[in-house]
Design an enzyme around this catalytic site. Structure first.
Site, PDB file in Angstrom:
ATOM      1  N   CYS A  85      50.625 -46.389 -76.363  1.00 31.67           N
ATOM      2  CA  CYS A  85      49.176 -46.484 -76.538  1.00 31.67           C
ATOM      3  C   CYS A  85      48.469 -45.489 -75.611  1.00 31.67           C
ATOM      4  O   CYS A  85      48.515 -44.292 -75.841  1.00 31.67           O
ATOM      5  CB  CYS A  85      48.711 -47.920 -76.327  1.00 31.67           C
ATOM      6  SG  CYS A  85      47.031 -48.239 -76.955  1.00 31.67           S
ATOM      7  N   HIS A 202      52.188 -51.659 -79.536  1.00 34.31           N
ATOM      8  CA  HIS A 202      52.722 -52.209 -78.285  1.00 34.31           C
ATOM      9  C   HIS A 202      53.958 -53.084 -78.512  1.00 34.31           C
ATOM     10  O   HIS A 202      53.847 -54.305 -78.631  1.00 34.31           O
ATOM     11  CB  HIS A 202      51.656 -53.086 -77.611  1.00 34.31           C
ATOM     12  CG  HIS A 202      50.517 -52.338 -77.016  1.00 34.31           C
ATOM     13  ND1 HIS A 202      50.513 -51.889 -75.720  1.00 34.31           N
ATOM     14  CD2 HIS A 202      49.324 -51.971 -77.544  1.00 34.31           C
ATOM     15  CE1 HIS A 202      49.375 -51.282 -75.460  1.00 34.31           C
ATOM     16  NE2 HIS A 202      48.629 -51.316 -76.549  1.00 34.31           N
ATOM     17  N   GLU A 204      56.097 -53.990 -76.367  1.00 34.21           N
ATOM     18  CA  GLU A 204      56.268 -54.876 -75.216  1.00 34.21           C
ATOM     19  C   GLU A 204      55.459 -56.161 -75.362  1.00 34.21           C
ATOM     20  O   GLU A 204      55.710 -57.141 -74.652  1.00 34.21           O
ATOM     21  CB  GLU A 204      55.883 -54.137 -73.917  1.00 34.21           C
ATOM     22  CG  GLU A 204      54.404 -53.997 -73.626  1.00 34.21           C
ATOM     23  CD  GLU A 204      53.702 -52.904 -74.418  1.00 34.21           C
ATOM     24  OE1 GLU A 204      52.522 -52.638 -74.134  1.00 34.21           O
ATOM     25  OE2 GLU A 204      54.326 -52.314 -75.330  1.00 34.21           O
TER      26      GLU A 204
END
Length: 229
Positions: A85, A202, A204
């Site tokens: 990002c 994302h 994660e």
């Protein structure tokens, strides 16, 4: 494997990626943006967030942080660098990845779950991912609209540098499944040498059973399956 996570003023996803990497058994060090030492890391991650408040353009100020000189030199020697990002935005601003991230076409911040499909097996991020699998991954950005001019776009396609494209839940790459207007639904790219990676979504944030979504682990496990400390 020793990962270094760079923290800029305004980073807010650093602890997310650190948590996931440590859960996967990796050693992680926190690198402050004013540091001049990568501390012997094997892999550098530039996390998501709003570095320096996203003033001027997202990533435009962070690109000049002292540690970025070390990151640039590390990458030039073949070291692995991954921007997620805002980290992707920093890498394009630094000229380490082709293209640019523009404002979303609707001019609104988009925070939602989307779907991605790997476009190549010739990269660390995608080598172990089923090309037909649609991964459910969250996005959170106002400037995620990937753009490249005609020559650059042809080059990244010819060189198999597109890592992921936005798709629908069934894996169809359509205009309706594009959340930000990115050219050709591109969600992530790598450099020609295949050691620098940028990804807007994302993973994660989709890597823990507590979040009811672990699709992001496919990307992280793909990296770890191929990279040895």
């Amino acid at each position: 494997m020793k990962f270094g996570v760079v923290i800029f003023p305004g980073s807010n996803c650093d602890e997310d990626i650190i948590h996931v990497l440590e859960k996967l058994g990796q050693k992680v060090v926190r690198l402050w943006h004013k540091d001049h030492d990568l501390q012997g890391c094997d892999f550098i991650v530039l996390p998501g967030g709003f570095s320096f408040g996203d003033y001027l353009r997202s990533g435009a100020i962070a690109r000049f942080s002292p540690i970025m000189q070390e990151v640039i030199q590390f990458a030039a020697k073949g070291g692995y660098v991954w921007g997620i990002c805002n980290g992707f935005q920093v890498l394009t601003e630094a000229g380490l990845l082709p293209g640019a991230l523009l404002h979303n076409v609707n001019r609104k911040f988009n925070c939602s779950n989307i779907y991605l499909k790997a476009q190549t097996t010739n990269s660390l991020l995608t080598c172990q991912i089923d090309a037909q699998r649609a991964l459910k991954i969250p996005i959170a950005h106002g400037e995620g609209n990937y753009f490249a001019d005609g020559d650059v776009l042809k080059s990244i396609n010819d060189n198999d540098q597109v890592l992921f494209r936005y798709c629908d839940e069934a894996g169809n790459i359509t205009a309706d499944s594009n959340p930000n207007g990115s050219i050709e639904n591109i969600a992530g790219v790598c450099n020609k040498e295949r050691n620098i990676f940028g990804l807007m979504p994302h993973p994660e944030r989709a890597a823990d059973s507590l979040l009811a979504n672990e699709d992001g682990l496919a990307i992280l496990e793909s990296i770890l399956s191929m990279v040895k400390a």
